[in-house]
Design a protein around this motif. Sequence first.
Motif, PDB file in Angstrom:
ATOM      1  N   ALA A 211       0.834  -1.207   0.000  1.00  0.00           N
ATOM      2  CA  ALA A 211       0.000   0.000   0.000  1.00  0.00           C
ATOM      3  C   ALA A 211       0.869   1.258   0.000  1.00  0.00           C
ATOM      4  O   ALA A 211       0.579   2.222  -0.722  1.00  0.00           O
ATOM      5  CB  ALA A 211      -0.936   0.001   1.206  1.00  0.00           C
ATOM      6  N   ASN A 212       1.935   1.246   0.786  1.00  0.00           N
ATOM      7  CA  ASN A 212       2.837   2.402   0.809  1.00  0.00           C
ATOM      8  C   ASN A 212       3.531   2.593  -0.526  1.00  0.00           C
ATOM      9  O   ASN A 212       3.757   3.725  -0.971  1.00  0.00           O
ATOM     10  CB  ASN A 212       3.880   2.237   1.920  1.00  0.00           C
ATOM     11  N   THR A 213       3.887   1.482  -1.164  1.00  0.00           N
ATOM     12  CA  THR A 213       4.519   1.562  -2.484  1.00  0.00           C
ATOM     13  C   THR A 213       3.599   2.229  -3.488  1.00  0.00           C
ATOM     14  O   THR A 213       4.014   3.121  -4.243  1.00  0.00           O
ATOM     15  CB  THR A 213       4.897   0.150  -2.970  1.00  0.00           C
ATOM     16  N   ILE A 214       2.349   1.790  -3.518  1.00  0.00           N
ATOM     17  CA  ILE A 214       1.383   2.376  -4.451  1.00  0.00           C
ATOM     18  C   ILE A 214       1.193   3.858  -4.162  1.00  0.00           C
ATOM     19  O   ILE A 214       1.177   4.689  -5.083  1.00  0.00           O
ATOM     20  CB  ILE A 214       0.044   1.611  -4.383  1.00  0.00           C
ATOM     21  N   ALA A 215       1.073   4.202  -2.891  1.00  0.00           N
ATOM     22  CA  ALA A 215       0.898   5.605  -2.513  1.00  0.00           C
ATOM     23  C   ALA A 215       2.111   6.442  -2.923  1.00  0.00           C
ATOM     24  O   ALA A 215       1.961   7.563  -3.437  1.00  0.00           O
ATOM     25  CB  ALA A 215       0.671   5.715  -1.008  1.00  0.00           C
ATOM     26  N   GLU A 216       3.303   5.900  -2.737  1.00  0.00           N
ATOM     27  CA  GLU A 216       4.520   6.634  -3.083  1.00  0.00           C
ATOM     28  C   GLU A 216       4.616   6.873  -4.585  1.00  0.00           C
ATOM     29  O   GLU A 216       4.999   7.954  -5.037  1.00  0.00           O
ATOM     30  CB  GLU A 216       5.740   5.861  -2.578  1.00  0.00           C
ATOM     31  N   LEU A 217       4.273   5.874  -5.354  1.00  0.00           N
ATOM     32  CA  LEU A 217       4.296   6.019  -6.814  1.00  0.00           C
ATOM     33  C   LEU A 217       3.299   7.080  -7.269  1.00  0.00           C
ATOM     34  O   LEU A 217       3.621   7.952  -8.095  1.00  0.00           O
ATOM     35  CB  LEU A 217       3.996   4.684  -7.484  1.00  0.00           C
ATOM     36  N   ARG A 218       2.098   7.021  -6.741  1.00  0.00           N
ATOM     37  CA  ARG A 218       1.068   7.990  -7.141  1.00  0.00           C
ATOM     38  C   ARG A 218       1.420   9.404  -6.700  1.00  0.00           C
ATOM     39  O   ARG A 218       1.173  10.366  -7.436  1.00  0.00           O
ATOM     40  CB  ARG A 218      -0.294   7.564  -6.589  1.00  0.00           C
ATOM     41  N   GLU A 219       2.007   9.536  -5.527  1.00  0.00           N
ATOM     42  CA  GLU A 219       2.410  10.861  -5.058  1.00  0.00           C
ATOM     43  C   GLU A 219       3.493  11.461  -5.953  1.00  0.00           C
ATOM     44  O   GLU A 219       3.611  12.684  -6.070  1.00  0.00           O
ATOM     45  CB  GLU A 219       2.911  10.769  -3.616  1.00  0.00           C
ATOM     46  N   ALA A 220       4.273  10.585  -6.593  1.00  0.00           N
ATOM     47  CA  ALA A 220       5.313  11.040  -7.513  1.00  0.00           C
ATOM     48  C   ALA A 220       4.766  11.323  -8.913  1.00  0.00           C
ATOM     49  O   ALA A 220       5.531  11.673  -9.820  1.00  0.00           O
ATOM     50  CB  ALA A 220       6.424   9.998  -7.589  1.00  0.00           C
ATOM     51  N   GLY A 221       3.459  11.172  -9.101  1.00  0.00           N
ATOM     52  CA  GLY A 221       2.845  11.462 -10.390  1.00  0.00           C
ATOM     53  C   GLY A 221       2.750  10.274 -11.326  1.00  0.00           C
ATOM     54  O   GLY A 221       2.368  10.433 -12.495  1.00  0.00           O
ATOM     55  N   ILE A 222       3.083   9.085 -10.845  1.00  0.00           N
ATOM     56  CA  ILE A 222       2.984   7.877 -11.659  1.00  0.00           C
ATOM     57  C   ILE A 222       1.611   7.250 -11.443  1.00  0.00           C
ATOM     58  O   ILE A 222       1.183   7.034 -10.310  1.00  0.00           O
ATOM     59  CB  ILE A 222       4.082   6.868 -11.281  1.00  0.00           C
ATOM     60  N   ARG A 223       0.917   6.960 -12.536  1.00  0.00           N
ATOM     61  CA  ARG A 223      -0.376   6.305 -12.426  1.00  0.00           C
ATOM     62  C   ARG A 223      -0.185   4.814 -12.143  1.00  0.00           C
ATOM     63  O   ARG A 223       0.787   4.205 -12.598  1.00  0.00           O
ATOM     64  CB  ARG A 223      -1.173   6.515 -13.707  1.00  0.00           C
ATOM     65  N   VAL A 224      -1.108   4.243 -11.395  1.00  0.00           N
ATOM     66  CA  VAL A 224      -1.003   2.840 -10.991  1.00  0.00           C
ATOM     67  C   VAL A 224      -2.298   2.110 -11.352  1.00  0.00           C
ATOM     68  O   VAL A 224      -3.396   2.574 -11.027  1.00  0.00           O
ATOM     69  CB  VAL A 224      -0.737   2.703  -9.483  1.00  0.00           C
ATOM     70  N   ALA A 225      -2.139   0.977 -12.029  1.00  0.00           N
ATOM     71  CA  ALA A 225      -3.273   0.105 -12.341  1.00  0.00           C
ATOM     72  C   ALA A 225      -3.045  -1.248 -11.692  1.00  0.00           C
ATOM     73  O   ALA A 225      -1.940  -1.799 -11.749  1.00  0.00           O
ATOM     74  CB  ALA A 225      -3.429  -0.058 -13.849  1.00  0.00           C
ATOM     75  N   LEU A 226      -4.078  -1.776 -11.049  1.00  0.00           N
ATOM     76  CA  LEU A 226      -4.043  -3.127 -10.503  1.00  0.00           C
ATOM     77  C   LEU A 226      -4.790  -4.054 -11.449  1.00  0.00           C
ATOM     78  O   LEU A 226      -5.918  -3.762 -11.853  1.00  0.00           O
ATOM     79  CB  LEU A 226      -4.694  -3.173  -9.125  1.00  0.00           C
TER      80      LEU A 226
ATOM     81  N   SER B 195      10.481  -7.993  -3.443  1.00  0.00           N
ATOM     82  CA  SER B 195       9.131  -7.563  -3.101  1.00  0.00           C
ATOM     83  C   SER B 195       8.806  -6.300  -3.882  1.00  0.00           C
ATOM     84  O   SER B 195       9.709  -5.579  -4.341  1.00  0.00           O
ATOM     85  CB  SER B 195       9.027  -7.294  -1.599  1.00  0.00           C
ATOM     86  N   VAL B 196       7.528  -6.021  -3.999  1.00  0.00           N
ATOM     87  CA  VAL B 196       7.081  -4.788  -4.647  1.00  0.00           C
ATOM     88  C   VAL B 196       7.585  -3.554  -3.900  1.00  0.00           C
ATOM     89  O   VAL B 196       7.655  -2.465  -4.460  1.00  0.00           O
ATOM     90  CB  VAL B 196       5.543  -4.798  -4.769  1.00  0.00           C
ATOM     91  N   ARG B 197       7.981  -3.719  -2.641  1.00  0.00           N
ATOM     92  CA  ARG B 197       8.497  -2.597  -1.857  1.00  0.00           C
ATOM     93  C   ARG B 197       9.754  -1.978  -2.468  1.00  0.00           C
ATOM     94  O   ARG B 197      10.081  -0.827  -2.191  1.00  0.00           O
ATOM     95  CB  ARG B 197       8.820  -3.050  -0.425  1.00  0.00           C
ATOM     96  N   GLU B 198      10.467  -2.764  -3.286  1.00  0.00           N
ATOM     97  CA  GLU B 198      11.695  -2.267  -3.903  1.00  0.00           C
ATOM     98  C   GLU B 198      11.426  -1.369  -5.112  1.00  0.00           C
ATOM     99  O   GLU B 198      12.345  -0.730  -5.623  1.00  0.00           O
ATOM    100  CB  GLU B 198      12.585  -3.435  -4.316  1.00  0.00           C
TER     101      GLU B 198
ATOM    102  N   ALA C  90      -5.802   2.595  -6.199  1.00  0.00           N
ATOM    103  CA  ALA C  90      -5.138   2.743  -7.490  1.00  0.00           C
ATOM    104  C   ALA C  90      -5.956   3.647  -8.408  1.00  0.00           C
ATOM    105  O   ALA C  90      -7.126   3.937  -8.160  1.00  0.00           O
ATOM    106  CB  ALA C  90      -4.943   1.370  -8.138  1.00  0.00           C
ATOM    107  N   ASP C  91      -5.327   4.055  -9.496  1.00  0.00           N
ATOM    108  CA  ASP C  91      -6.030   4.862 -10.494  1.00  0.00           C
ATOM    109  C   ASP C  91      -7.026   4.025 -11.290  1.00  0.00           C
ATOM    110  O   ASP C  91      -8.012   4.554 -11.815  1.00  0.00           O
ATOM    111  CB  ASP C  91      -5.018   5.493 -11.459  1.00  0.00           C
ATOM    112  N   LEU C  92      -6.764   2.716 -11.366  1.00  0.00           N
ATOM    113  CA  LEU C  92      -7.593   1.840 -12.196  1.00  0.00           C
ATOM    114  C   LEU C  92      -7.406   0.408 -11.726  1.00  0.00           C
ATOM    115  O   LEU C  92      -6.308   0.014 -11.322  1.00  0.00           O
ATOM    116  CB  LEU C  92      -7.162   1.960 -13.663  1.00  0.00           C
ATOM    117  N   THR C  93      -8.477  -0.382 -11.753  1.00  0.00           N
ATOM    118  CA  THR C  93      -8.377  -1.833 -11.572  1.00  0.00           C
ATOM    119  C   THR C  93      -9.020  -2.491 -12.783  1.00  0.00           C
ATOM    120  O   THR C  93     -10.029  -2.016 -13.299  1.00  0.00           O
ATOM    121  CB  THR C  93      -9.070  -2.307 -10.283  1.00  0.00           C
TER     122      THR C  93
END
Length: 213
Positions: free
Chosen positions: A88-103, A204-207, A125-128
Motif C-alpha cells: 500500500a505504501n509503495t502504491i501511494a509513493e508512486l502515485r504521489e510522484a505522479g505515476i499512475r497505478v493500475a491493478l 518484493s514490490v516494496r523495492e 489505485a487509479d484503475l483496476t
Amino acid sequence: MIDLVVLDMAGTTIADDGLVIEAFQAALPGHTEDQLDYVQRTMGESKISVFRAMLGEEAAAQRANLAFEEAYGTLVRAGRAAPIAGAANTIAELREAGIRVALTTGFARTTADALLAALGWQDIADLTLTPAEAGRGRPYPDLVLTALLRLQVDDVRAVAVVGDTSSDVLTGLRAGASFVGGVLTGAHDAETLRTAGATHILNSVRELPDLLL
C-alpha cells in the motif's frame, strides 16, 4: 521516465497464501495431480481460460470457474486476504510522484472487488482491471494496453509491469513495456521469471520506488 505502473494483485500486492490452490481444489474435488500442476504453472492467467484448457468443454469450464470464484470469495470474506507488506505504501509513493497505478488480475470482477473491499483498497489505485474488461487475460497484452489507453499514457515504453508469474512477465513484454519486473512473493521463482524474460527481479514490490523514482 515511467508514467504508468501495472501491478498484479494476488502474489504481487496481495498475499496469496495458497488461496488459489485451495479454491481450485474446492471447485474440482476430483482433480488430478496433472491438473493441479497445470494450475500452478498458469498462475496469473485468466481463470476461465485455465478451466477451458483443462476441461475442454465450455459448460464444464463455466461451472468450474463459477465454483472457483465462489470458493475464493468465501476464503476472502473469511478474512484470509492480506496485503503484501509495504504494498500500500509503495502504491501511494508512486502515485504521489505522479505515476499512475493500475491493478490487474486474472480473477472475475466480483472476486477482484471482494479482495479490494476486504483490504479497504477500493480507491488505492487509479484503475483496476479484470480480463473481461480488457478483452483477454494474461499472457496477452490486453490488460496492460487497456490500462495505458484508459489512463491516457502516451508511450508503451513509459510503462512498467510487475507481477509474480511468468504470464505477468510475458504480458509486459508483449505490451512493449520497458520495465518488466518479477517479484518473489508469489507463485514463480527467480529462475522461472528470468527465463520468461523479466528485465528486473525484485524480492518484493516494496523495492519498486527505489528503482523507478
